[in-house]
Design a protein around this motif. Sequence first.
Motif, short mmCIF file in Angstrom:
data_model
loop_
_atom_site.label_atom_id
_atom_site.label_comp_id
_atom_site.label_asym_id
_atom_site.label_seq_id
_atom_site.Cartn_x
_atom_site.Cartn_y
_atom_site.Cartn_z
N VAL A 198 0.88 -1.43 0.12
CA VAL A 198 0.29 0.05 -0.36
C VAL A 198 0.36 0.63 -0.05
N ALA A 199 0.23 1.93 -0.88
CA ALA A 199 1.30 3.78 -0.56
C ALA A 199 0.02 4.64 -0.68
N LEU A 200 0.40 6.31 -0.47
CA LEU A 200 0.30 6.82 -0.71
C LEU A 200 -0.20 7.69 -1.70
N ASP A 201 -1.27 8.51 -2.71
CA ASP A 201 -0.76 9.18 -3.60
C ASP A 201 -1.80 10.08 -3.97
N ALA A 202 -2.58 10.93 -4.39
CA ALA A 202 -2.56 12.26 -4.45
C ALA A 202 -4.24 11.40 -4.71
N LEU A 203 -3.95 10.02 -5.48
CA LEU A 203 -5.95 9.69 -5.55
C LEU A 203 -5.82 9.07 -4.96
N SER A 204 -5.28 8.27 -3.97
CA SER A 204 -5.77 7.49 -3.05
C SER A 204 -6.20 8.12 -1.51
N ALA A 205 -5.33 8.97 -1.10
CA ALA A 205 -5.04 10.53 -0.41
C ALA A 205 -6.46 10.77 -0.36
N VAL A 206 -7.18 11.03 -1.45
CA VAL A 206 -8.67 11.50 -1.14
C VAL A 206 -9.91 10.43 -1.28
N MET A 207 -9.22 9.53 -1.91
CA MET A 207 -10.66 8.41 -2.15
C MET A 207 -10.26 8.39 -0.87
N LEU A 208 -9.17 7.95 0.54
CA LEU A 208 -9.45 7.70 2.03
C LEU A 208 -10.41 8.68 2.81
N VAL A 209 -9.77 9.64 2.38
CA VAL A 209 -10.81 11.19 3.34
C VAL A 209 -12.75 10.74 3.18
N VAL A 210 -12.66 10.44 1.29
CA VAL A 210 -14.04 10.48 1.43
C VAL A 210 -14.40 9.23 1.51
N VAL A 211 -13.95 7.98 2.00
CA VAL A 211 -14.46 7.34 2.20
C VAL A 211 -14.52 6.52 3.68
N GLY A 212 -13.88 7.65 4.63
CA GLY A 212 -13.69 7.53 6.16
C GLY A 212 -14.47 8.37 5.97
N LEU A 213 -14.99 9.33 5.59
CA LEU A 213 -15.71 10.45 6.34
C LEU A 213 -16.75 10.03 6.30
N VAL A 214 -17.58 9.55 4.53
CA VAL A 214 -18.83 8.83 4.94
C VAL A 214 -18.79 7.71 5.37
N SER A 215 -18.12 6.62 5.40
CA SER A 215 -18.48 5.52 6.86
C SER A 215 -18.77 6.11 8.09
N ALA A 216 -17.98 7.42 8.36
CA ALA A 216 -18.11 7.27 9.48
C ALA A 216 -19.48 7.81 9.44
N CYS A 217 -20.12 9.06 9.08
CA CYS A 217 -21.33 9.30 9.02
C CYS A 217 -22.28 8.21 9.12
N VAL A 218 -22.12 7.15 8.15
CA VAL A 218 -22.90 5.57 8.29
C VAL A 218 -22.75 4.92 8.93
N VAL A 219 -21.68 4.69 10.15
CA VAL A 219 -21.11 4.41 11.02
C VAL A 219 -22.60 4.61 12.17
N VAL A 220 -22.73 6.19 11.97
CA VAL A 220 -23.09 7.44 13.13
C VAL A 220 -24.73 6.83 13.70
N PHE A 221 -24.60 6.99 12.27
CA PHE A 221 -25.81 6.84 11.89
C PHE A 221 -26.76 5.67 12.19
N SER A 222 -25.79 4.79 12.08
CA SER A 222 -26.17 3.28 12.19
C SER A 222 -26.74 2.61 13.63
N ILE A 223 -26.05 3.40 14.49
CA ILE A 223 -25.69 3.03 16.13
C ILE A 223 -27.42 3.76 16.39
N GLY A 224 -28.03 4.35 15.94
CA GLY A 224 -29.80 4.38 15.94
C GLY A 224 -30.27 3.81 14.29
N TYR A 225 -29.77 4.24 13.65
CA TYR A 225 -30.96 2.93 12.30
C TYR A 225 -31.00 1.34 13.29
N MET A 226 -30.27 0.74 13.81
CA MET A 226 -29.94 -0.35 14.26
C MET A 226 -29.82 -0.44 15.50
N ALA A 227 -30.34 0.60 15.89
CA ALA A 227 -30.62 0.11 17.57
C ALA A 227 -31.46 -1.41 18.26
#
Lengths: 604, 486
Positions: A77-106
């Motif tokens: 694995v390594a970081l470059d401009a493409l992967s870094a942006v993708m990590l941010v997108v994936v990470g932030l969207v996933s964080a939102c989804v996990v938080v949302f799931s805590i309520g949705y799946m309670a």
Amino acid sequence: MAYLAAHPLLAVVVPAALGLVVMAGGRRAVRALKWIAVAGPLATALVGIAWLGGDRAAAAVQADWLAQGGAVMTAGVALDALSAVMLVVVGLVSACVVVFSIGYMAEEDGQARYFSVISLFVGAMALLVTATSLVTLFVAWEVMGACSYLLIGFWYRKPSAADAAMKAFLVTRIGDVGLLFGLALLWRETGTLVIADVLAAAPALGAGVVTAAAALLFAGAVGKSAQFPLHVWLPDAMEGPTPVSALIHAATMVAAGVFLIARMWGLFEVAETVRVAIAAIGAVTALFSAMVAITQTDIKKVLAYSTISQLGFMFVALGAGVWQAALFHLVTHAAFKALLFLGSGSVIHATHTQDVREMGGLARRMPVTAATWCAGALALAGVPPLAGFFSKDAVLHAALGHMPLAGWALALASVLTALYATRVTLLVFFGEPRHDGAPHESPLVMTLPLVALGIGAAGLGAAAGPLAVLWGGEAGLDATVAAISVVASALGIGAGVALYRRGPALDTRLAEKLGGTYAFIAEAYRIDALYDRAVARPVRALARWLADRLDRRGLDRAVEGLPSLAERAGRLVASLQTGETDLYVALMAIGLVALIGVALWMGV
Amino acid sequence: MLLSAIVFLPLIGAAVVAMLPASRANGARWLAALVAAADLVLATVLVVRFDVGAGFQFVEMAEWVGQVGIGYHLGADGISVSMVFLSALLTFLAIVASWRIEKRPGAFFALLLLLEVGMNGVFLALDFVLFYVFWELVLVPMYFLIGTWGGPRREYAALKFFLYTLFGSVFMLVGIVALYLHPAGGTFDLLVLAEAGLPASFQWWVFAAFFLGFAVKVPVFPLHTWLPDAHVEAPTAASVLLAGVLLKMGTYGFIRIAMPILPDAFAAWQPALAALAAISIVYGAALAFAQTDLKKLVAYSSVSHMGFAMLGIAAGTAEGIAGSVAVMFSHGVVTGMLFLLVGMVYERTHTRMIADVSGLSARVPVAAGLLAFASFASLGLPGLSGFVGEFLSLLGAWGSTMWPGWVVIAAVGVLLAAAYMLWMVQRVVLGVPSTAVEGIDDLSGRELFALVPLAVLTLVVGVWWDSLLRFVDPAARALAAVVGGG
């Protein structure tokens, strides 16, 4: 932060390890552990942020898996401009989804399973975007598929969910076989599967090899990103919990096909024939699934066909040769489509239905959900100054400039997009309530992620400049294209308001008036039924025929001389009451006689 | 002495266990487990002390029947090491999993240990007569295990297994004798024969004989029809070892004997091998798809997977051969798990019919989870062991001189594997619990003890390919050089 940027593997390991912890914790511990699970995607995002923030000393992590025929197969694995942006997108969207799931799946059973597989998925997606080797990429690609399978089938007692899970895995695997062959071909021709080395070797390869390799990789993308003709799994995948649809089947995994082509751009750049095919498939998919989206009555199905259509937009940009535009649209789409899916989850949570005909007037009851939804829908419709406007403008610009036919198809698809976005928004949130009960706004744990994503959907247009700096390529609007785009949106929204302002009655009237045609579109051109008749049933019938006729009655009987002899010998032995040992001795004797015969024949 | 100890320790164990009086069933169990554990420790020592770079190691050579040049010749290369470890591990776990067998346990465990002698011997023998003795030795205990402890049609199945294999080995014996009698041969030593430089036309005929011997064992289409019968009737432990180890003797035969000794014939036979491999893959998968009996499904899936092992062999490239061995190893581990689980489900529900067993997840989540895990490993999910060999076999085949069409057909098998495995999971693991699974218990500690090592191994090999391939790769490359890389 420097530590994070220097250790890109943390983006993969932290969520995956947390997934294992949640799994090990089991049913009791998940109440607490699901909060800790949010740290996984956050770590993923932070690694990307650290890199973008300037800590670019990222050490590539390499491991030699095996030395083969003089060449070494490397994973890393390594970081470059493409992967870094993708990590941010994936990470932030996933964080939102996990938080949302805590309520949705309670209230659900099996939360440990849910949160651990989601975490594992985030790890796999992070591995995919940071992979330096096609082998690593393929492993991550398939592990995501398995996570998708497990989450679509989360309510495994429901036959439709189990069916959908299997269908998703199998249909995407058709594409994956193509991808696998692409890897095999590249390995044979270049002797490496390290992405940088493959790309360096690509221009020197023969035109036939380049075309074949690019086409095979694209086959994988078609499956994963649900493009025609392998799109049929995605609408069914809506059987999974809605946050899963938001994360995997809208924002991240389904975009992996787009990412793959961007990652392998050096190859696709020289494969012009394949790029024409990519644009054609993308345009057809974008246009035809936008039409289907207009006719759907299930709110999630609308979003599913919308996702297929929007991914088609991205593929057209790739085909037109501007991967930056495709990726920009991937980023904004991740935000506004995740938002729309979570918003639909909030609505479903409140109304306990997915049928838009049973909703209506929810804006008064659920103001936060409605406001954020509208931001997402307007972004989807391409209304300035929301994010979708800018990214779609980039896509349209690329398409109209290089592949006008596909470009105009997209312009038409944009009208339809604005139309279905308006339709579903009006039917769900405005007009007279058509439901019983008293739906109320979702708890904070679900509305906060909506707000966060809403900010993204509204403001990500501003990312155009920085992304252009990172990835190269041009930022800024083209006046003509922007005008076309705005007109398209206005047309679609105007038509939507005119037609659906009074509720869903028009659907029924259209269905009556157009008859078979409407049903044909609403059933997604009956491609599912076609596949069932042309592929699934024949395969099953052939397998049964092989098993009953060829194997049992054919092959087995053809060599039946032996078995029937055996049976007779068995009966004989049994009747002699001498036991099995003697039989063995007898058979050994036969073998010995044969041996002696051979020895004599050989002239000893 | 290490190799001799690995081979013959179970023989001593078998003798002692067999001599225990019937009243000492518990003693027989523990003794058998202890002996198998000790042998596993020895196999582990072999793994640890093996120098992955060098060729045959721990070589033992003694005169046996001096006048005709039969020698006691043992030695291990990386391929043997991986197979011996597999054999020792699966024997031990099969004994653990058969703990509660009630019908003449002493004899049962003694036969399992005797089986291990033959299996270990086949993978370590470097003399042809020795190889043949071990090869035939395997038949006896397996015949009795199926014929005595098997299902309703056990005698038929046992005899069918026996006759098919014997039919093959008679031809193999012809080949052995022919090699010995040929002026350029004149020895039974496998390593010497590999240097003999036999004429190509002669090689062709000998290869034909060996092909019949090995192909029945693998089994290659259309010689596979003994396999489903044997598996369905065999007790769980025998199924585990039959699929896990015995089938590998066939592919091992191609790798250790047919290819290095008859390289010219291999080149001539390659198109046929490739065709049969591809057909076996698709045919086995299609048949697995049509099965209604869990055990038959796993049995036919073995035909398909062993087809991948044959495909890698037919490729003759370094990737292909390494992939073939990786398939052999992984199939042993994963199919071992599948047969153990099917056996455990059968013990509880008294049925193996897919239609009768559903909704395991809701009743026995641990067993269901492991079954789903093993199914994903079996269908070749990357990150688990099944993918490694499949991937390398396809890569090797694609890069070889074989007709690419066969590789494409083989890839259809990859798709079908996902289809039949997931369809099975859907019907058995998911869904609403059927009456047969109401009130059954989840896995016991002993059962987990048998399964967890295999699951861990599946994961380790799948994530860290090199843990297996470091042993296999040098030997595969040496062999690829002999057969001209394709």
